[in-house]
Scaffold this motif. Structure first.
Motif, PDB file in Angstrom:
ATOM      1  N   ASP A  33       9.098   6.965  -0.354  1.00 43.77           N
ATOM      2  CA  ASP A  33       8.363   6.085  -1.262  1.00 43.77           C
ATOM      3  C   ASP A  33       8.149   6.868  -2.550  1.00 43.77           C
ATOM      4  O   ASP A  33       7.114   7.501  -2.753  1.00 43.77           O
ATOM      5  CB  ASP A  33       7.027   5.677  -0.638  1.00 43.77           C
ATOM      6  N   SER A  36       5.022   6.091  -5.129  1.00 43.45           N
ATOM      7  CA  SER A  36       3.630   6.137  -4.684  1.00 43.45           C
ATOM      8  C   SER A  36       2.771   7.044  -5.551  1.00 43.45           C
ATOM      9  O   SER A  36       1.547   7.029  -5.455  1.00 43.45           O
ATOM     10  CB  SER A  36       3.548   6.595  -3.225  1.00 43.45           C
ATOM     11  N   GLU A 138      -1.572  -1.858   4.195  1.00 44.96           N
ATOM     12  CA  GLU A 138      -0.500  -0.956   4.618  1.00 44.96           C
ATOM     13  C   GLU A 138       0.362  -1.584   5.706  1.00 44.96           C
ATOM     14  O   GLU A 138       1.595  -1.521   5.669  1.00 44.96           O
ATOM     15  CB  GLU A 138      -1.096   0.360   5.116  1.00 44.96           C
ATOM     16  N   GLN A 176       6.147  -2.104  -2.420  1.00 39.96           N
ATOM     17  CA  GLN A 176       5.027  -1.395  -1.809  1.00 39.96           C
ATOM     18  C   GLN A 176       3.915  -1.149  -2.823  1.00 39.96           C
ATOM     19  O   GLN A 176       2.729  -1.217  -2.503  1.00 39.96           O
ATOM     20  CB  GLN A 176       5.513  -0.065  -1.217  1.00 39.96           C
ATOM     21  N   LEU A 177       4.313  -0.887  -4.040  1.00 35.79           N
ATOM     22  CA  LEU A 177       3.346  -0.564  -5.080  1.00 35.79           C
ATOM     23  C   LEU A 177       2.524  -1.784  -5.497  1.00 35.79           C
ATOM     24  O   LEU A 177       1.347  -1.662  -5.837  1.00 35.79           O
ATOM     25  CB  LEU A 177       4.091   0.005  -6.298  1.00 35.79           C
TER      26      LEU A 177
END
Length: 231
Positions: A33, A36, A138, A176-177
């Motif tokens: 990732d 992140s 998450e 994801q961010l």
């Protein structure tokens, strides 16, 4: 600078060639990732050599191949940096993913088995009104990424799989961010379920549109808020 903690498997001595090292390092990078943190993610040649159980020569050769492919960049006096894309490049990549994923949705409606389409609901079975995605960000983020990869896989198109693999590191990172942002999380689950409903109905045009619009929504969000994501 953030030193990468990557999950890589030690290479057996008989397999210690540059191509084996390249495959191991590429797979490890694709699992990272890299968005992140705003700090650059660096790789250490000596550490990679020790963890893979090979000499530094095939590591250097593998790094050169990865650099040619655009995954890493050798920075003088600093080391090996995993390449991150600019906001405009990310937006362009997400738009490309939207086109590829919408084609995957089209193919799924015509070729996929009913049970395989229905199985897509399993990714979100733990979320709903009584267990909101925003309260389990998450966990929901992992389900979100897995769902989009499953769509591509379910198309049974090796070309689509290969093309999206080249985008996966960056598009996944921004998914994801952004998924923890309330204005994204609130719409994510119903949009995913809407895609699945269209696939189950074998409504090719609607499935294609919903898959495309969902990912284009991410592109629009990154374009509008990209500078805020690390603040």
């Amino acid at each position: 600078m953030a030193e990468a903690d990557i999950a890589i498997v030690r290479i057996a001595p008989e397999s210690s060639f540059k191509n084996k090292a390249y495959d191991a390092l590429k797979e490890a990078i694709l699992k990272m990732d890299i968005y992140s943190t705003p700090e650059p993610v660096m790789l250490d040649e000596r550490a990679l050599s020790e963890r893979l159980g090979v000499s530094r020569t095939p590591i250097r050769e593998a790094i050169a191949m990865l650099e040619q492919d655009g995954f890493v960049k050798t920075v003088p006096r600093r080391g090996i940096m995993v390449v991150r894309r600019t906001k405009s490049e990310i937006v362009d990549m997400i738009r490309a993913w939207a086109a590829l994923e919408s084609m995957a949705a089209r193919l799924i409606t015509t070729t996929a088995r009913k049970k395989d389409i229905t199985a897509l609901r399993d990714y979100f079975k733990d979320f709903g009104k009584d267990r909101l995605p925003e309260d389990h960000v998450e966990e929901y983020s992992r389900a979100n990424i897995a769902f989009h990869q499953a769509l591509i896989s379910l198309s049974e198109s090796p070309v689509l799989v290969d093309l999206t693999n080249d985008l996966l590191l960056h598009v996944r990172g921004y998914r994801q961010l952004t998924i923890g942002r309330k204005d994204r999380t609130a719409t994510s689950l119903p949009e995913h379920l809407g895609i699945i409903e269209a696939l189950e109905a074998r409504d090719t045009e609607l499935a294609e549109k919903r898959a495309r619009d969902h990912t284009l929504g991410l592109a629009a969000y990154v374009e509008a808020h990209g500078q805020e994501l690390f603040t």
